[in-house]
Design a protein around this motif. Structure first.
Motif, PDB file in Angstrom:
ATOM      1  N   ALA A   1      19.659  74.287  -1.528  1.00 17.10           N
ATOM      2  CA  ALA A   1      20.133  73.359  -0.500  1.00 17.10           C
ATOM      3  C   ALA A   1      21.456  73.867   0.084  1.00 17.10           C
ATOM      4  O   ALA A   1      21.695  73.741   1.291  1.00 17.10           O
ATOM      5  CB  ALA A   1      20.301  71.959  -1.087  1.00 17.10           C
ATOM      6  N   ARG A   2      22.286  74.449  -0.755  1.00 21.76           N
ATOM      7  CA  ARG A   2      23.534  75.040  -0.263  1.00 21.76           C
ATOM      8  C   ARG A   2      23.241  76.256   0.617  1.00 21.76           C
ATOM      9  O   ARG A   2      23.914  76.477   1.620  1.00 21.76           O
ATOM     10  CB  ARG A   2      24.437  75.420  -1.432  1.00 21.76           C
ATOM     11  N   PHE A   3      22.242  77.044   0.226  1.00 20.54           N
ATOM     12  CA  PHE A   3      21.808  78.154   1.090  1.00 20.54           C
ATOM     13  C   PHE A   3      21.479  77.603   2.482  1.00 20.54           C
ATOM     14  O   PHE A   3      21.907  78.142   3.494  1.00 20.54           O
ATOM     15  CB  PHE A   3      20.544  78.811   0.530  1.00 20.54           C
ATOM     16  N   ASP A   4      20.665  76.549   2.498  1.00 21.95           N
ATOM     17  CA  ASP A   4      20.215  75.989   3.765  1.00 21.95           C
ATOM     18  C   ASP A   4      21.384  75.498   4.619  1.00 21.95           C
ATOM     19  O   ASP A   4      21.367  75.654   5.844  1.00 21.95           O
ATOM     20  CB  ASP A   4      19.205  74.862   3.531  1.00 21.95           C
ATOM     21  N   ARG A   5      22.411  74.942   3.990  1.00 23.31           N
ATOM     22  CA  ARG A   5      23.599  74.513   4.745  1.00 23.31           C
ATOM     23  C   ARG A   5      24.317  75.713   5.354  1.00 23.31           C
ATOM     24  O   ARG A   5      24.817  75.649   6.477  1.00 23.31           O
ATOM     25  CB  ARG A   5      24.543  73.713   3.849  1.00 23.31           C
ATOM     26  N   GLU A   6      24.376  76.827   4.609  1.00 32.06           N
ATOM     27  CA  GLU A   6      25.010  78.042   5.136  1.00 32.06           C
ATOM     28  C   GLU A   6      24.181  78.637   6.267  1.00 32.06           C
ATOM     29  O   GLU A   6      24.714  79.050   7.287  1.00 32.06           O
ATOM     30  CB  GLU A   6      25.214  79.067   4.023  1.00 32.06           C
ATOM     31  N   ILE A   7      22.881  78.681   6.086  1.00 33.77           N
ATOM     32  CA  ILE A   7      21.971  79.235   7.100  1.00 33.77           C
ATOM     33  C   ILE A   7      22.065  78.431   8.391  1.00 33.77           C
ATOM     34  O   ILE A   7      22.033  78.992   9.493  1.00 33.77           O
ATOM     35  CB  ILE A   7      20.523  79.273   6.561  1.00 33.77           C
ATOM     36  N   ALA A   8      22.221  77.115   8.279  1.00 37.42           N
ATOM     37  CA  ALA A   8      22.277  76.237   9.455  1.00 37.42           C
ATOM     38  C   ALA A   8      23.491  76.517  10.350  1.00 37.42           C
ATOM     39  O   ALA A   8      23.518  76.084  11.506  1.00 37.42           O
ATOM     40  CB  ALA A   8      22.288  74.779   9.008  1.00 37.42           C
ATOM     41  N   LYS A   9      24.432  77.263   9.862  1.00 38.10           N
ATOM     42  CA  LYS A   9      25.632  77.596  10.649  1.00 38.10           C
ATOM     43  C   LYS A   9      25.352  78.672  11.700  1.00 38.10           C
ATOM     44  O   LYS A   9      26.207  78.940  12.541  1.00 38.10           O
ATOM     45  CB  LYS A   9      26.758  78.074   9.719  1.00 38.10           C
ATOM     46  N   TYR A  10      24.180  79.291  11.626  1.00 34.59           N
ATOM     47  CA  TYR A  10      23.841  80.409  12.503  1.00 34.59           C
ATOM     48  C   TYR A  10      22.582  80.104  13.295  1.00 34.59           C
ATOM     49  O   TYR A  10      21.755  79.293  12.868  1.00 34.59           O
ATOM     50  CB  TYR A  10      23.624  81.680  11.665  1.00 34.59           C
ATOM     51  N   PRO A  11      22.385  80.775  14.429  1.00 36.89           N
ATOM     52  CA  PRO A  11      21.117  80.619  15.156  1.00 36.89           C
ATOM     53  C   PRO A  11      19.949  81.004  14.246  1.00 36.89           C
ATOM     54  O   PRO A  11      20.085  81.898  13.394  1.00 36.89           O
ATOM     55  CB  PRO A  11      21.258  81.606  16.324  1.00 36.89           C
ATOM     56  N   ALA A  12      18.835  80.349  14.411  1.00 39.29           N
ATOM     57  CA  ALA A  12      17.672  80.540  13.535  1.00 39.29           C
ATOM     58  C   ALA A  12      17.278  82.009  13.399  1.00 39.29           C
ATOM     59  O   ALA A  12      16.919  82.471  12.311  1.00 39.29           O
ATOM     60  CB  ALA A  12      16.491  79.723  14.035  1.00 39.29           C
ATOM     61  N   GLU A  13      17.362  82.762  14.506  1.00 38.21           N
ATOM     62  CA  GLU A  13      16.962  84.168  14.451  1.00 38.21           C
ATOM     63  C   GLU A  13      18.021  85.067  13.801  1.00 38.21           C
ATOM     64  O   GLU A  13      17.802  86.262  13.629  1.00 38.21           O
ATOM     65  CB  GLU A  13      16.609  84.680  15.848  1.00 38.21           C
ATOM     66  N   GLN A  14      19.153  84.488  13.407  1.00 37.62           N
ATOM     67  CA  GLN A  14      20.217  85.269  12.769  1.00 37.62           C
ATOM     68  C   GLN A  14      20.592  84.735  11.397  1.00 37.62           C
ATOM     69  O   GLN A  14      21.726  84.856  10.945  1.00 37.62           O
ATOM     70  CB  GLN A  14      21.457  85.289  13.677  1.00 37.62           C
ATOM     71  N   LYS A  15      19.624  84.169  10.696  1.00 38.18           N
ATOM     72  CA  LYS A  15      19.954  83.556   9.417  1.00 38.18           C
ATOM     73  C   LYS A  15      20.438  84.557   8.369  1.00 38.18           C
ATOM     74  O   LYS A  15      21.130  84.193   7.436  1.00 38.18           O
ATOM     75  CB  LYS A  15      18.800  82.708   8.892  1.00 38.18           C
ATOM     76  N   GLN A  16      20.147  85.842   8.548  1.00 31.97           N
ATOM     77  CA  GLN A  16      20.651  86.853   7.622  1.00 31.97           C
ATOM     78  C   GLN A  16      22.184  86.927   7.651  1.00 31.97           C
ATOM     79  O   GLN A  16      22.795  87.474   6.753  1.00 31.97           O
ATOM     80  CB  GLN A  16      20.027  88.234   7.883  1.00 31.97           C
ATOM     81  N   SER A  17      22.799  86.331   8.678  1.00 35.75           N
ATOM     82  CA  SER A  17      24.261  86.290   8.754  1.00 35.75           C
ATOM     83  C   SER A  17      24.860  85.500   7.586  1.00 35.75           C
ATOM     84  O   SER A  17      26.041  85.641   7.290  1.00 35.75           O
ATOM     85  CB  SER A  17      24.706  85.675  10.075  1.00 35.75           C
ATOM     86  N   ALA A  18      24.064  84.700   6.922  1.00 33.14           N
ATOM     87  CA  ALA A  18      24.520  83.907   5.780  1.00 33.14           C
ATOM     88  C   ALA A  18      24.435  84.684   4.466  1.00 33.14           C
ATOM     89  O   ALA A  18      24.653  84.116   3.392  1.00 33.14           O
ATOM     90  CB  ALA A  18      23.702  82.627   5.678  1.00 33.14           C
ATOM     91  N   VAL A  19      24.168  85.987   4.516  1.00 31.36           N
ATOM     92  CA  VAL A  19      23.933  86.751   3.291  1.00 31.36           C
ATOM     93  C   VAL A  19      25.127  86.711   2.343  1.00 31.36           C
ATOM     94  O   VAL A  19      24.957  86.546   1.129  1.00 31.36           O
ATOM     95  CB  VAL A  19      23.493  88.200   3.587  1.00 31.36           C
ATOM     96  N   MET A  20      26.344  86.862   2.851  1.00 34.58           N
ATOM     97  CA  MET A  20      27.501  86.864   1.953  1.00 34.58           C
ATOM     98  C   MET A  20      27.666  85.510   1.267  1.00 34.58           C
ATOM     99  O   MET A  20      27.903  85.441   0.062  1.00 34.58           O
ATOM    100  CB  MET A  20      28.772  87.263   2.692  1.00 34.58           C
TER     101      MET A  20
END
Length: 157
Positions: A8-27
């Motif tokens: 769920a925390r991953f999903d909150r981090e992923i939501a900070k970026y455009p859907a096509e750029q979710k890899q930006s949440a890798v760190m």
């Protein structure tokens, strides 16, 4: 592999970026995985990569580039002492040597009881407070002296 709370925390981090750029949440996701697991096994890194729809090698490149990620088990307390030039000139190498002597280990090792891991770190961006160390990547200790290091070790017992 990871708890629903961490996902769920991953999903909150992923939501900070455009859907096509979710890899930006890798760190952020690698950090969250490490908080849960204590370190990042190759399988955990691959899981994070899969969750972010990116190649495992890309996530591994991030995890191996930054020294905040633990790629092997560490002690309960990871002490990362900065030994870059400003800290070295202010006693950073002496602080690392002092801790190694007190703990009975070398840089990169963990005490037999699993309590402490001592590592050398790159610049932590606090040159004015040199020498510095990070405890578990979160708590900075500044102006390290033998007395302050003794106090730190006592606090962490």
């Amino acid at each position: 592999m990871l708890t629903q709370e961490t996902l769920a925390r991953f999903d909150r981090e992923i939501a900070k970026y455009p859907a096509e750029q979710k890899q930006s949440a890798v760190m952020a996701c690698l950090t969250l995985a490490q908080v849960e697991k204590g370190w990042l096994a190759k399988e955990t890194i691959a899981f994070v990569a899969d969750y972010l729809d990116m190649p495992a090698i890309a996530a591994e490149e991030v995890a191996t580039f930054y020294n905040m990620y633990n790629l092997k088990p560490v002690g309960k307390y990871k002490l990362a002492v900065c030994t870059c030039i400003p800290c070295a000139l202010s006693g950073g190498r002496d602080a690392a040597a002092y801790l190694a002597d007190r703990l009975g280990i070398k840089l990169g090792e963990t005490t037999a009881d699993g309590r402490f891991t001592l590592v050398e770190s790159e610049c932590q961006g606090a040159c004015g407070d040199a020498p510095v160390a990070l405890v578990n990547n979160h708590q900075m200790k500044s102006f390290l002296t033998p007395d302050k290091l003794d106090q730190l070790l006592e606090e962490l017992k």
